[in-house]
Design an enzyme around this catalytic site. Structure first.
Site, PDB file in Angstrom:
ATOM      1  N   LYS A  99      46.637  30.830  48.929  1.00  0.00           N
ATOM      2  CA  LYS A  99      47.767  31.574  48.374  1.00  0.00           C
ATOM      3  C   LYS A  99      48.385  32.397  49.500  1.00  0.00           C
ATOM      4  CE  LYS A  99      48.786  34.758  44.523  1.00  0.00           C
ATOM      5  NZ  LYS A  99      48.204  35.450  43.335  1.00  0.00           N
TER       6      LYS A  99
ATOM      7  N   SER B  42      46.189  36.137  37.187  1.00  0.00           N
ATOM      8  CA  SER B  42      46.886  35.159  38.032  1.00  0.00           C
ATOM      9  C   SER B  42      46.056  33.998  38.549  1.00  0.00           C
ATOM     10  CB  SER B  42      47.530  35.863  39.220  1.00  0.00           C
ATOM     11  OG  SER B  42      48.652  36.562  38.784  1.00  0.00           O
TER      12      SER B  42
ATOM     13  N   SER C 279      50.465  34.594  38.936  1.00  0.00           N
ATOM     14  CA  SER C 279      51.289  34.534  40.118  1.00  0.00           C
ATOM     15  C   SER C 279      50.823  33.460  41.096  1.00  0.00           C
ATOM     16  CB  SER C 279      51.287  35.890  40.841  1.00  0.00           C
ATOM     17  OG  SER C 279      49.977  36.200  41.295  1.00  0.00           O
TER      18      SER C 279
HETATM   19  N1  GLN Z   1      51.108  38.791  35.217  1.00  0.00           N
HETATM   20  C1  GLN Z   1      50.459  39.959  35.723  1.00  0.00           C
HETATM   21  C2  GLN Z   1      51.443  40.799  36.473  1.00  0.00           C
HETATM   22  O1  GLN Z   1      52.540  40.391  36.595  1.00  0.00           O
HETATM   23  C3  GLN Z   1      49.282  39.600  36.576  1.00  0.00           C
HETATM   24  C4  GLN Z   1      49.643  39.115  37.912  1.00  0.00           C
HETATM   25  C5  GLN Z   1      48.426  38.899  38.783  1.00  0.00           C
HETATM   26  O2  GLN Z   1      47.310  38.731  38.300  1.00  0.00           O
HETATM   27  N2  GLN Z   1      48.644  38.948  40.086  1.00  0.00           N
HETATM   28  O3  GLN Z   1      51.158  41.848  36.929  1.00  0.00           O
END
Ligand code: GLN
Length: 483
Positions: free
Chosen positions: A76, A175, A151
């Site tokens: 990532k 995510s 994400s």
């Molecule tokens: N959807 C959540 C957010 O937008 C989690 C994102 C994540 O785990 N990086 O904060």
């Protein structure tokens, strides 16, 4: 070759059926050919990959072995990679080449893994759809009109499309697990502190945790083995021995106590997902598990608490991007204030700016007690709920997401609608617990995931349950059409 799992690759390399260089070249060609359809990579690191693959082949020829020696993976794009762009999905870091490797990256490289590239992601890991990336939305290989989740949507889409057998990802509020669910992968968020955060660009430091995305639980065990462990460079890293995750995969599930929280199955959950979750429970019962209803009474407060705490930490973490030290700098600033304002205004996208403003507001003198402190209290109540539940059960099971992967653009005008998609995943981050999502079926051709949660440091138990489930189901073996 692209159909092979990491475990199969390890056997093929050990048996000299192919070399890491052959495999790496085949996957690089596949990325070139197919990634334009899904946009899962921000950078493809062809030269690095070939040289790492050759080095792995040489190590094997010299008698070394190891499950990840010569295994191609992706990272990532928030893990720092020395000399390679580390963008975090943002214009702010489009020109940033990290001066060092994140611990996760260096540990996997030492184990012999080959880095094929850096995967697309929501900007600064903020999102559940991978639409907020400066590099464009990632498409779900199961249906190119739909989101892959976020994400870590690039890592998920790349693995689901068989461009890579596995990838690293991070999970601040879901995510790893949510994109795993929406792309039919297995994804594991470890206990907070299990994997080093050093060199991982911070979103919300008390919630961020790195973990693997792969097709099977067996492969997640191999990747987690390569990632986990104490790191003196991360002050929140925990000095606990790392068990052999592969050794416990096949343990019996006889007598395993599964808790089904009654709050998970109420309004808001797509009934077709609820049916598949119940079907997965039946499979586990056939394997000897016993099921019990439990309650997590404070779950309803999780989204509001998370969407105060995560932006609060983000507003502080992202203050370092000021146009001075690194990253984007605006053209011809007239003074220092103009430099800050325009560098940040032009470098950050709208979702990141929204979170910075929410977080700064929640932390401001007049509102700190009303928002941040309250949210921290809820966080403790949520943790207490889990501790009480784990007195009675070994794992907690439920849906990973309330809905199927939605159409790209469908939630763009309503950020809160996207936040609600995190309802089942964020509690594990607030409590610091490990969680796993595994493929559990399809509705209208779109994947559905089941989430398992376990007590602290019981990643091995999650992998064991998922592995046994994957011995009697074949959802995880299906590939999207065209890939
Ligand atoms: N959807 C959540 C957010 O937008 C989690 C994102 C994540 O785990 N990086 O904060």
């Amino acid at each position: 070759m692209h159909q092979l799992t990491l475990a199969e690759i390890a056997r093929g390399l050990a048996d000299k059926k192919f070399s890491s260089e052959e495999l790496t070249r085949a996957l690089l060609a596949r990325i070139n050919q197919l990634d334009p359809q899904i946009n899962s990579f921000i950078s493809v690191t062809e030269d690095l990959a070939i040289s790492q693959a050759r080095a792995a082949d040489a190590r094997r020829a010299a008698g070394e072995s190891g499950a990840l020696l010569g295994a191609p993976i992706g990272h990532k794009d928030l893990f720092c990679t020395q000399g390679i762009r580390t963008s975090c999905g943002s214009k702010m870091l489009d020109n940033f080449k990290a001066p060092y490797d994140a611990t996760v990256v260096s540990k996997l490289a030492e184990a012999g893994a080959v880095t094929l590239g850096k995967t697309n992601m929501d900007e600064f890991a903020m999102g559940s759809a991978n639409e907020s990336s400066y590099y464009g939305a990632v498409k779900n290989p199961w249906n190119l009109e739909h989101v892959p989740g976020g994400s870590s949507g690039g890592s998920a889409a790349a693995v689901a499309a068989r461009l890579l057998p596995g990838a690293t990802a991070t999970d601040t509020g879901g995510s790893i697990r949510q994109p795993a669910a929406l792309t039919s992968l297995t994804g594991l968020k470890p206990t907070y502190g299990r994997v080093s955060r050093w060199g991982m660009i911070a979103y919300a430091s008390s919630l961020d945790q790195a973990g693997p995305l792969a097709r099977t639980a067996e492969d997640c065990a191999l990747l987690l083995q390569g990632m986990a462990g104490f790191d003196a460079k991360d002050s929140t890293s925990i000095d606990e021995p790392v068990p052999d995750y592969s050794a416990s995969l096949n343990a019996s599930l006889q007598g395993l106590r599964i808790g089904l929280p009654k709050e998970y199955f109420g309004a808001g959950l797509d009934p077709r997902i609820a049916d598949l979750v119940q079907a997965s429970v039946k499979e586990l019962e056939k394997l000897g598990a016993v099921v019990k209803e439990i309650s997590l009474p404070n779950m309803q407060h999780a989204i509001p608490a998370y969407y105060v705490i995560a932006p609060a930490e983000a507003s502080s973490n992202l203050s370092r991007f000021d146009g001075v030290r690194f990253g984007y700098r605006c053209e011809s600033p007239v003074d220092l204030t103009d430099l800050y304002k325009r560098s940040r205004g032009e470098g950050f996208g709208p979702e990141v700016q929204r979170r910075i403003m929410v977080g700064a507001y929640a932390l401001s003198a007049g509102y700190y007690d009303a928002y941040y402190l309250q949210a921290q209290k809820i966080r403790r109540l949520i943790k207490n709920d889990f501790m009480a539940a784990f007195n009675d059960v070994d794992v907690i099971l439920g849906p990973t997401t309330p809905n199927l992967a939605w159409k790209i653009g469908a939630k763009n005008n309503d950020p809160v609608a996207e936040y609600l998609e995190d309802v089942y995943t964020i509690t594990a981050n607030l409590a610091g617990l490990p969680g796993l999502s595994m493929p559990a079926g399809f509705v209208d051709g779109l994947p559905v995931g089941v989430q398992l949660l376990a007590p602290y440091f019981h990643e091995g138990r999650l992998l064991n349950v998922a592995y046994r489930y994957q011995q009697v189901t074949d959802w995880h073996t299906r590939a999207p059409n065209g890939f």
